[in-house]
Design a protein around this motif. Structure first.
Motif, PDB file in Angstrom:
ATOM      1  N   TYR A 143     -16.102  -1.360  -1.240  1.00 48.45           N
ATOM      2  CA  TYR A 143     -16.655  -1.007   0.056  1.00 48.45           C
ATOM      3  C   TYR A 143     -16.703   0.515   0.167  1.00 48.45           C
ATOM      4  CZ  TYR A 143     -12.000  -0.098   2.292  1.00 48.45           C
ATOM      5  OH  TYR A 143     -10.771   0.388   2.654  1.00 48.45           O
ATOM      6  N   GLY A 144     -17.284   1.009   1.265  1.00 50.81           N
ATOM      7  CA  GLY A 144     -17.302   2.449   1.508  1.00 50.81           C
ATOM      8  C   GLY A 144     -18.092   3.251   0.507  1.00 50.81           C
ATOM      9  N   GLY A 145     -19.057   2.629  -0.168  1.00 48.02           N
ATOM     10  CA  GLY A 145     -19.851   3.362  -1.148  1.00 48.02           C
ATOM     11  C   GLY A 145     -19.176   3.529  -2.487  1.00 48.02           C
ATOM     12  N   GLY A 146     -18.347   2.538  -2.903  1.00 47.54           N
ATOM     13  CA  GLY A 146     -17.800   2.576  -4.253  1.00 47.54           C
ATOM     14  C   GLY A 146     -16.289   2.595  -4.353  1.00 47.54           C
ATOM     15  N   PHE A 147     -15.560   2.317  -3.254  1.00 46.62           N
ATOM     16  CA  PHE A 147     -14.103   2.245  -3.287  1.00 46.62           C
ATOM     17  C   PHE A 147     -13.680   0.798  -3.563  1.00 46.62           C
ATOM     18  CE2 PHE A 147     -14.820   6.225  -1.303  1.00 46.62           C
ATOM     19  CZ  PHE A 147     -13.706   7.010  -1.548  1.00 46.62           C
ATOM     20  N   MET A 148     -12.894   0.612  -4.628  1.00 47.96           N
ATOM     21  CA  MET A 148     -12.530  -0.729  -5.087  1.00 47.96           C
ATOM     22  C   MET A 148     -11.220  -1.165  -4.430  1.00 47.96           C
ATOM     23  SD  MET A 148     -12.333  -1.928  -9.042  1.00 47.96           S
ATOM     24  CE  MET A 148     -12.603  -3.608  -9.569  1.00 47.96           C
TER      25      MET A 148
ATOM     26  N   SER B 226      -6.524   7.689  -2.137  1.00 51.65           N
ATOM     27  CA  SER B 226      -7.972   7.482  -2.146  1.00 51.65           C
ATOM     28  C   SER B 226      -8.528   7.473  -3.557  1.00 51.65           C
ATOM     29  CB  SER B 226      -8.669   8.553  -1.305  1.00 51.65           C
ATOM     30  OG  SER B 226      -8.462   9.845  -1.852  1.00 51.65           O
ATOM     31  N   VAL B 227      -7.954   8.304  -4.432  1.00 53.51           N
ATOM     32  CA  VAL B 227      -8.405   8.337  -5.829  1.00 53.51           C
ATOM     33  C   VAL B 227      -8.065   7.022  -6.518  1.00 53.51           C
ATOM     34  CG1 VAL B 227      -8.168   9.502  -8.051  1.00 53.51           C
ATOM     35  CG2 VAL B 227      -8.150  10.845  -5.935  1.00 53.51           C
ATOM     36  N   LYS B 228      -6.864   6.515  -6.264  1.00 60.29           N
ATOM     37  CA  LYS B 228      -6.455   5.258  -6.872  1.00 60.29           C
ATOM     38  C   LYS B 228      -7.294   4.085  -6.350  1.00 60.29           C
ATOM     39  CE  LYS B 228      -1.627   6.460  -7.872  1.00 60.29           C
ATOM     40  NZ  LYS B 228      -1.742   6.202  -9.324  1.00 60.29           N
ATOM     41  N   ILE B 229      -7.588   4.094  -5.048  1.00 63.73           N
ATOM     42  CA  ILE B 229      -8.386   3.016  -4.472  1.00 63.73           C
ATOM     43  C   ILE B 229      -9.796   3.031  -5.027  1.00 63.73           C
ATOM     44  CG2 ILE B 229      -9.457   2.199  -2.324  1.00 63.73           C
ATOM     45  CD1 ILE B 229      -6.874   2.965  -0.888  1.00 63.73           C
ATOM     46  N   ARG B 230     -10.375   4.205  -5.204  1.00 58.72           N
ATOM     47  CA  ARG B 230     -11.722   4.272  -5.771  1.00 58.72           C
ATOM     48  C   ARG B 230     -11.774   3.589  -7.131  1.00 58.72           C
ATOM     49  NH1 ARG B 230     -16.549   6.762  -5.574  1.00 58.72           N
ATOM     50  NH2 ARG B 230     -16.085   7.854  -3.650  1.00 58.72           N
ATOM     51  N   LYS B 231     -10.727   3.733  -7.927  1.00 53.30           N
ATOM     52  CA  LYS B 231     -10.691   3.158  -9.267  1.00 53.30           C
ATOM     53  C   LYS B 231     -10.097   1.754  -9.294  1.00 53.30           C
ATOM     54  CE  LYS B 231     -10.148   7.690 -11.482  1.00 53.30           C
ATOM     55  NZ  LYS B 231      -9.282   8.522 -12.363  1.00 53.30           N
ATOM     56  N   GLY B 232      -9.571   1.288  -8.164  1.00 59.03           N
ATOM     57  CA  GLY B 232      -8.917  -0.021  -8.143  1.00 59.03           C
ATOM     58  C   GLY B 232      -7.577  -0.022  -8.827  1.00 59.03           C
TER      59      GLY B 232
ATOM     60  N   GLU C 275      -0.134  -1.302  -7.689  1.00 58.17           N
ATOM     61  CA  GLU C 275       1.266  -1.158  -8.067  1.00 58.17           C
ATOM     62  C   GLU C 275       2.011  -0.170  -7.177  1.00 58.17           C
ATOM     63  OE1 GLU C 275       2.558  -3.158 -10.293  1.00 58.17           O
ATOM     64  OE2 GLU C 275       0.571  -4.030 -10.577  1.00 58.17           O
ATOM     65  N   ALA C 276       1.329   0.463  -6.248  1.00 62.25           N
ATOM     66  CA  ALA C 276       1.976   1.438  -5.362  1.00 62.25           C
ATOM     67  C   ALA C 276       3.006   0.745  -4.476  1.00 62.25           C
ATOM     68  CB  ALA C 276       0.931   2.150  -4.505  1.00 62.25           C
ATOM     69  N   ASP C 277       4.088   1.449  -4.135  1.00 61.06           N
ATOM     70  CA  ASP C 277       5.176   0.833  -3.378  1.00 61.06           C
ATOM     71  C   ASP C 277       4.848   0.618  -1.901  1.00 61.06           C
ATOM     72  OD1 ASP C 277       5.239   3.450  -2.481  1.00 61.06           O
ATOM     73  OD2 ASP C 277       7.240   3.892  -3.253  1.00 61.06           O
ATOM     74  N   ASN C 278       3.737   1.161  -1.446  1.00 60.68           N
ATOM     75  CA  ASN C 278       3.344   0.958  -0.045  1.00 60.68           C
ATOM     76  C   ASN C 278       2.110   0.066   0.082  1.00 60.68           C
ATOM     77  OD1 ASN C 278       1.708   3.000  -1.186  1.00 60.68           O
ATOM     78  ND2 ASN C 278       1.194   3.798   0.838  1.00 60.68           N
ATOM     79  N   ILE C 279       1.870  -0.749  -0.944  1.00 56.75           N
ATOM     80  CA  ILE C 279       0.731  -1.663  -0.959  1.00 56.75           C
ATOM     81  C   ILE C 279       1.217  -3.103  -0.993  1.00 56.75           C
ATOM     82  CG2 ILE C 279      -1.248  -2.501  -2.297  1.00 56.75           C
ATOM     83  CD1 ILE C 279      -1.910   0.143  -1.185  1.00 56.75           C
TER      84      ILE C 279
END
Length: 328
Positions: free
Chosen positions: A210-215, A245-251, A255-259
């Motif tokens: 979504y958002g133009g390419g954020f996975m 935001s960088v991690k979300i763009r790449k999917g 594994e992040a501790d706040n996800i």
């Protein structure tokens, strides 16, 4: 079958006259294959929904294939128009600046092949039943990203700014204002424990981008009978959120501790103040939002030569190695 091309003349920021550009191509392909076809030019936001329902219901013995020729807004309208009709199916010819939904199936190059489209085959996909009878085929969200999406709509109107650029600019804007939200979330009727922390966002997905390419939902499949939900909690220092935001763009954020990333059938969000909700790029402001999966509820056209099995096989390994948990 009657092929109906629903064209948004303002797609792609109106740099070209879409009807003049695409109509000769459609004429050539449809005449080559002796197809029955017609055009409908959208007249304003959401007008296509009722037009599609009236068109199909006006000829109940005819079968229709409605093509969303535009961006994410046109996809939303055509999908909602076709939803609930027994004699209609939904196809996409991406002409906008975003077109996130088709990324999972090969992206714009695959779907811009008009001949493959008119000869395409139908699959049954799930949809997200959102509110007031409306549906999303791609994703819904509340929080930082929904507020960002509201800003993105404004920025996309600027010259030389495409969907991805607008989203990044909107994210930067929201960063310097309110980020966290005191949402209460219920997943399949069970309250989500956020341990007193604010939520950055809650995304409810049927597909991945979504958002133009954020996975944001890198494990979602649109026919598995589940919502993929990504809940992101705030860290103490908002600057710690910047790499997210960088991690979300790449999917690469799961594994992040706040996800928290889970699958479910229903999800409810209760907001302490009127908050933005994003439904496939369409915006509303609510105090409460309910989302529920509707299995195999929409007939969607995949271009000839492409199958959902190919898509599934591409992502099968990650699902086998680490299945996404269902429910809390």
């Amino acid at each position: 079958m009657r092929h109906v091309f629903v064209i948004n003349p303002k797609a792609g920021k109106g740099k070209v006259r879409m009807l003049e550009v695409i109509r000769p191509q459609i004429d050539a392909i449809c005449e080559k294959h002796s197809l029955s076809y017609e055009f409908h030019l959208t007249e304003g936001p959401h007008t296509a929904i009722n037009w599609i329902k009236a068109r199909a219901q006006g000829e109940p013995t005819e079968y229709f294939r409605f093509y969303a020729c535009g961006g994410d807004g046109t996809v939303y309208e055509v999908a909602n128009g076709v939803y609930g009709l027994d004699n209609a199916e939904f196809a996409v010819i991406p002409l906008g600046s975003g077109n996130d939904f088709v990324r999972l199936f090969g992206g714009k190059p695959v779907f811009r092949n008009l001949e493959s489209q008119v000869l395409g085959e139908v699959i049954d996909i799930d949809v997200i039943d959102c509110m007031n009878g409306g549906i999303a085929v791609n994703q819904c969200s509340m929080g930082y990203d929904a507020e960002t999406c509201r800003k993105q709509i404004k920025y996309k109107k600027y010259p030389f700014v495409n969907g991805e650029m607008a989203y990044v600019a909107a994210m930067a804007n929201r960063f310097f204002f309110r980020m966290g939200e005191d949402f209460e979330v219920e997943i399949d009727g069970v309250r989500y424990d956020r341990n007193g922390k604010q939520l950055l966002l809650c995304a409810i997905a049927n597909s991945r981008w979504y958002g133009g390419g954020f996975m944001i939902a890198p494990r979602a499949m649109p026919d598995d009978g589940y919502l993929d939900c990504c809940i992101v909690t705030m860290k103490k220092n908002k600057f710690q959120m910047m790499p997210m935001s960088v991690k979300i763009r790449k999917g690469e954020h799961l594994e992040a501790d706040n996800i928290e990333y889970i699958r479910c059938k229903k999800l409810k969000i209760i907001a302490p103040r009127e908050s933005a909700v994003n439904i496939d790029g369409e915006m509303d402001a609510v105090f409460e939002a309910n989302f529920e999966i509707r299995e195999k509820a929409l007939k969607f056209v995949l271009p000839k030569g492409h199958t959902l099995e190919e898509v599934r096989a591409k992502w099968a390994k990650e699902e086998q190695e680490k299945p996404v948990p269902i429910g809390l």
